[in-house]
Design an enzyme around this catalytic site. Structure first.
Site, PDB file in Angstrom:
ATOM      1  N   SER A   1      -7.240 -11.781  15.099  1.00  0.00           N
ATOM      2  CA  SER A   1      -5.874 -12.291  14.972  1.00  0.00           C
ATOM      3  C   SER A   1      -4.967 -11.382  15.787  1.00  0.00           C
ATOM      4  CB  SER A   1      -5.418 -12.297  13.509  1.00  0.00           C
ATOM      5  OG  SER A   1      -5.189 -10.965  13.050  1.00  0.00           O
TER       6      SER A   1
ATOM      7  N   ASP B   1      11.242   3.374   5.169  1.00  0.00           N
ATOM      8  CA  ASP B   1      10.960   1.950   5.317  1.00  0.00           C
ATOM      9  C   ASP B   1      12.221   1.254   5.806  1.00  0.00           C
ATOM     10  OD1 ASP B   1      10.160  -0.913   4.670  1.00  0.00           O
ATOM     11  OD2 ASP B   1       8.466   0.145   3.774  1.00  0.00           O
TER      12      ASP B   1
ATOM     13  N   LYS C   1      -3.875  -3.529  15.885  1.00  0.00           N
ATOM     14  CA  LYS C   1      -4.585  -2.352  15.378  1.00  0.00           C
ATOM     15  C   LYS C   1      -5.553  -1.802  16.429  1.00  0.00           C
ATOM     16  CE  LYS C   1      -2.753  -2.290  11.248  1.00  0.00           C
ATOM     17  NZ  LYS C   1      -1.962  -1.148  10.744  1.00  0.00           N
TER      18      LYS C   1
ATOM     19  N   ARG D   1       9.510  -6.093   5.026  1.00  0.00           N
ATOM     20  CA  ARG D   1       8.682  -6.985   4.199  1.00  0.00           C
ATOM     21  C   ARG D   1       9.542  -7.754   3.199  1.00  0.00           C
ATOM     22  NH1 ARG D   1       6.857 -10.450   2.458  1.00  0.00           N
ATOM     23  NH2 ARG D   1       4.933 -10.835   1.312  1.00  0.00           N
TER      24      ARG D   1
ATOM     25  N   LEU E   1      12.543  -2.006   5.137  1.00  0.00           N
ATOM     26  CA  LEU E   1      12.598  -3.130   4.195  1.00  0.00           C
ATOM     27  C   LEU E   1      12.302  -4.461   4.871  1.00  0.00           C
ATOM     28  CD1 LEU E   1      15.686  -2.065   2.038  1.00  0.00           C
ATOM     29  CD2 LEU E   1      13.292  -1.345   1.860  1.00  0.00           C
TER      30      LEU E   1
ATOM     31  N   ARG F   1       1.674  -6.449   8.228  1.00  0.00           N
ATOM     32  CA  ARG F   1       0.303  -6.272   7.766  1.00  0.00           C
ATOM     33  C   ARG F   1      -0.493  -7.556   7.551  1.00  0.00           C
ATOM     34  NH1 ARG F   1      -0.238  -7.312   2.295  1.00  0.00           N
ATOM     35  NH2 ARG F   1       1.677  -7.458   1.072  1.00  0.00           N
TER      36      ARG F   1
ATOM     37  N   VAL G   1     -10.936 -21.429  -1.440  1.00  0.00           N
ATOM     38  CA  VAL G   1     -11.925 -20.800  -0.564  1.00  0.00           C
ATOM     39  C   VAL G   1     -11.879 -21.502   0.784  1.00  0.00           C
ATOM     40  CG1 VAL G   1     -14.374 -20.349  -0.194  1.00  0.00           C
ATOM     41  CG2 VAL G   1     -13.393 -20.136  -2.490  1.00  0.00           C
TER      42      VAL G   1
ATOM     43  N   ARG H   1      -5.377 -13.425  -4.645  1.00  0.00           N
ATOM     44  CA  ARG H   1      -5.065 -14.850  -4.692  1.00  0.00           C
ATOM     45  C   ARG H   1      -5.976 -15.563  -5.688  1.00  0.00           C
ATOM     46  NH1 ARG H   1      -6.372 -17.830  -0.905  1.00  0.00           N
ATOM     47  NH2 ARG H   1      -7.412 -16.449   0.578  1.00  0.00           N
TER      48      ARG H   1
ATOM     49  N   THR I   1      -7.532  -1.146  10.105  1.00  0.00           N
ATOM     50  CA  THR I   1      -8.219  -2.247   9.433  1.00  0.00           C
ATOM     51  C   THR I   1      -9.662  -2.354   9.906  1.00  0.00           C
ATOM     52  OG1 THR I   1      -8.308  -4.679   9.236  1.00  0.00           O
ATOM     53  CG2 THR I   1      -7.280  -3.794  11.199  1.00  0.00           C
TER      54      THR I   1
ATOM     55  N   TYR J   1      -2.489  -9.737  14.549  1.00  0.00           N
ATOM     56  CA  TYR J   1      -2.386  -8.528  13.721  1.00  0.00           C
ATOM     57  C   TYR J   1      -3.530  -7.567  14.016  1.00  0.00           C
ATOM     58  CZ  TYR J   1      -3.651  -5.664   9.735  1.00  0.00           C
ATOM     59  OH  TYR J   1      -4.075  -4.623   8.955  1.00  0.00           O
ATOM     60  N   HIS J   2      -4.763  -8.068  13.993  1.00  0.00           N
ATOM     61  CA  HIS J   2      -5.908  -7.211  14.259  1.00  0.00           C
ATOM     62  C   HIS J   2      -5.876  -6.658  15.678  1.00  0.00           C
ATOM     63  CE1 HIS J   2      -7.539  -9.605  10.787  1.00  0.00           C
ATOM     64  NE2 HIS J   2      -7.896  -8.384  10.424  1.00  0.00           N
TER      65      HIS J   2
ATOM     66  N   GLU K   1     -12.773 -18.371  12.919  1.00  0.00           N
ATOM     67  CA  GLU K   1     -13.725 -17.323  12.582  1.00  0.00           C
ATOM     68  C   GLU K   1     -15.080 -17.939  12.297  1.00  0.00           C
ATOM     69  OE1 GLU K   1     -12.201 -15.409   9.087  1.00  0.00           O
ATOM     70  OE2 GLU K   1     -12.469 -17.174   7.816  1.00  0.00           O
TER      71      GLU K   1
ATOM     72  N   CYS L   1       0.822  -1.215   0.000  1.00  0.00           N
ATOM     73  CA  CYS L   1       0.000   0.000   0.000  1.00  0.00           C
ATOM     74  C   CYS L   1       0.854   1.262   0.000  1.00  0.00           C
ATOM     75  CB  CYS L   1      -0.913   0.015   1.225  1.00  0.00           C
ATOM     76  SG  CYS L   1      -2.213  -1.243   1.209  1.00  0.00           S
TER      77      CYS L   1
END
Length: 468
Positions: free
Chosen positions: A250, A98, A256, A102, A100, A168, A325, A312, A212, A252-253, A395, A79
């Site tokens: 998660s 950055d 946030k 990632r 770097l 992320r 899926v 994906r 998010t 990650y979440h 989930e 992003c």
């Protein structure tokens, strides 16, 4: 980069006036519903996007708005990079920051971007050649190099700091105890350091943070999810408007959610100005800026850890792989095109909260869709099968999602919505670089808990075959 004597040094001469500190962020894409105002269907290709933009004024800034100095943290990421280019193209002075990380995770996972992304120095030089605009790059770890961050802010005196500098990916954050701890250490420390650095530098910089939609949880509000704050009735019949309760899915979440609390505290305590953007799952690859030169191409993640769901699916469809899926596909998520991510960032920059106002929160999505419906769109276009896999995530199998995005639409966003015609751009990218795909990285490789890992134990990464 920063030299051994700890003085700031840049890849380009110090003519830049805008600093962009952007962090790499993995954001999932959501399912479709209707009812969002002012949306439009995408055109036949990326090159035909109508961005509402606005020719550049004589002073070099689009739409006649004031030219700003912007720091983008995490500006080398999925992003961050297209946002940095977009802001520069609009006439702002941009500095990309950055560490770097990632790219280092690519090495750790043994899976490169499907697209061949160039080193930062090549990227900024290519942008100079095609646009005539300078853009600096600074290698800095926001979570660890606090003194250098303060120094950078003091020297650049940015009007705004865009904060993408966070790990992320939800799957990566659940992969091992090591990645869970890294995600918390990096994300929360980075956000806390940024708030402290703005205060210590004595620069009234507006922080724009990429959050998010996952902070809200999915389907837990019992109605439309408002933008950040929700009206409640407290005991005794007292009415209040509070920060929407957090319900992360998660690690990650969860970071946030912790970011949101930090921003609330520092705004109340130190009156810093913050805008928090709760973004949906990002799809697409290139933007009108990144297609100007192959050296500017954005990264494209297709693996089970960092690949966003629609990207994906598009990659799998183009390569003849059954779509992966998870569970029933009944998860409903919010989606946004990468081009609109960049546009929303500028809208937020141009509409900061006033000093003393509470944290401004926008829901940064174009629409919502159910995952199995998104899969059907791609399957119908590419003639591949849909493969329902055991869900590696903890989930709900099915959920509804009704989300308000009125603020951005009222400020002029005309969002790009999912349409099969626009998938052509991603498919073209995949076909060009499909020889770089490692099919063993397509299936999920991170599991939320032991039970999920056991249910997914029959998945065989070596069984995936692609048409190259």
């Amino acid at each position: 980069y920063f030299s051994n004597n700890q003085h700031l040094s840049y890849l380009e001469p110090p003519t830049m006036k805008f600093v962009l500190l952007i962090a790499t962020l993995t954001t999932p894409v959501a399912a479709f519903t209707t009812g969002f105002s002012s949306s439009r269907t995408a055109q036949l290709s990326l090159k035909k996007f109508q961005l509402n933009a606005e020719s550049v004024a004589s002073d070099g800034v689009a739409n006649g708005t004031d030219k700003k100095k912007i720091i983008v943290l995490g500006g080398d990421g999925f992003c961050g990079w297209p946002t940095s280019l977009y802001l520069s193209d609009q006439g702002h002075d941009v500095v990309v920051v950055d560490n770097l990380s990632r790219r280092n995770i690519d090495t750790e996972l043994g899976c490169d971007s499907l697209t061949p992304i160039q080193p930062p120095d090549v990227r900024v030089q290519a942008w100079k050649e095609v646009s005539g605009k300078d853009m600096k790059f600074v290698n800095l770890d926001v979570a660890k190099e606090y003194d250098l961050l303060v120094q950078l802010i003091k020297e650049e005196k940015p009007d705004s700091i865009v904060h993408f500098a966070e790990q992320r990916a939800a799957p990566y954050s659940m992969k091992t105890s090591k990645t869970k701890r890294y995600t918390v250490d990096n994300n929360v420390s980075g956000s806390n350091n940024l708030c402290c650095a703005v205060i210590d530098s004595d620069i009234d910089a507006h922080i724009v943070h990429l959050g998010t939609m996952g902070v809200y949880g999915y389907g837990t509000s019992g109605g439309e999810i408002p933008e950040g704050y929700i009206d409640v009735i407290l005991p005794g019949g007292r009415e209040a408007n509070i920060l929407h309760p957090a319900y992360p899915g998660s690690v990650y979440h969860a970071t946030k959610c912790l970011d949101a609390l930090l921003f609330q505290f520092y705004q109340k305590n130190d009156q810093i100005r913050v805008t928090d953007l709760h973004q949906g799952i990002v799809w697409g690859t290139n933007t009108p800026q990144t297609i100007k030169d192959e050296r500017l191409i954005n990264r494209f993640d297709y693996d089970g850890d960092y690949g966003t769901v629609l990207n994906r699916f598009l990659m799998q469809g183009a390569m003849g792989v059954p779509l992966t899926v998870y569970g029933t596909g009944g998860q409903t998520r919010g989606f946004i095109h990468i081009t609109d991510t960049a546009r929303c960032i500028e809208i937020a920059i141009n509409n900061p909260p006033a000093a003393g106002e509470r944290v401004e929160i926008f829901n940064q999505i174009a629409e919502t869709r159910r995952v199995r419906d998104v899969a059907k769109l791609v399957a119908d276009q590419t003639n591949v099968e849909v493969n329902l896999l055991p869900n590696p995530r903890q989930e709900a199998a099915e959920n509804e999602l009704d989300v308000s995005n009125r603020k951005f639409c009222s400020l002029g966003l005309d969002p790009i919505t999912l349409d099969a015609a626009l998938f052509d751009e991603v498919t073209e990218v995949v076909n060009k670089y499909k020889h770089r795909c490692d099919p063993t990285k397509i299936l999920p490789a991170s599991f939320w808990n032991k039970k999920r890992a056991e249910e997914c134990a029959t998945l065989d990464p070596s069984s995936v075959k692609v048409n190259v």
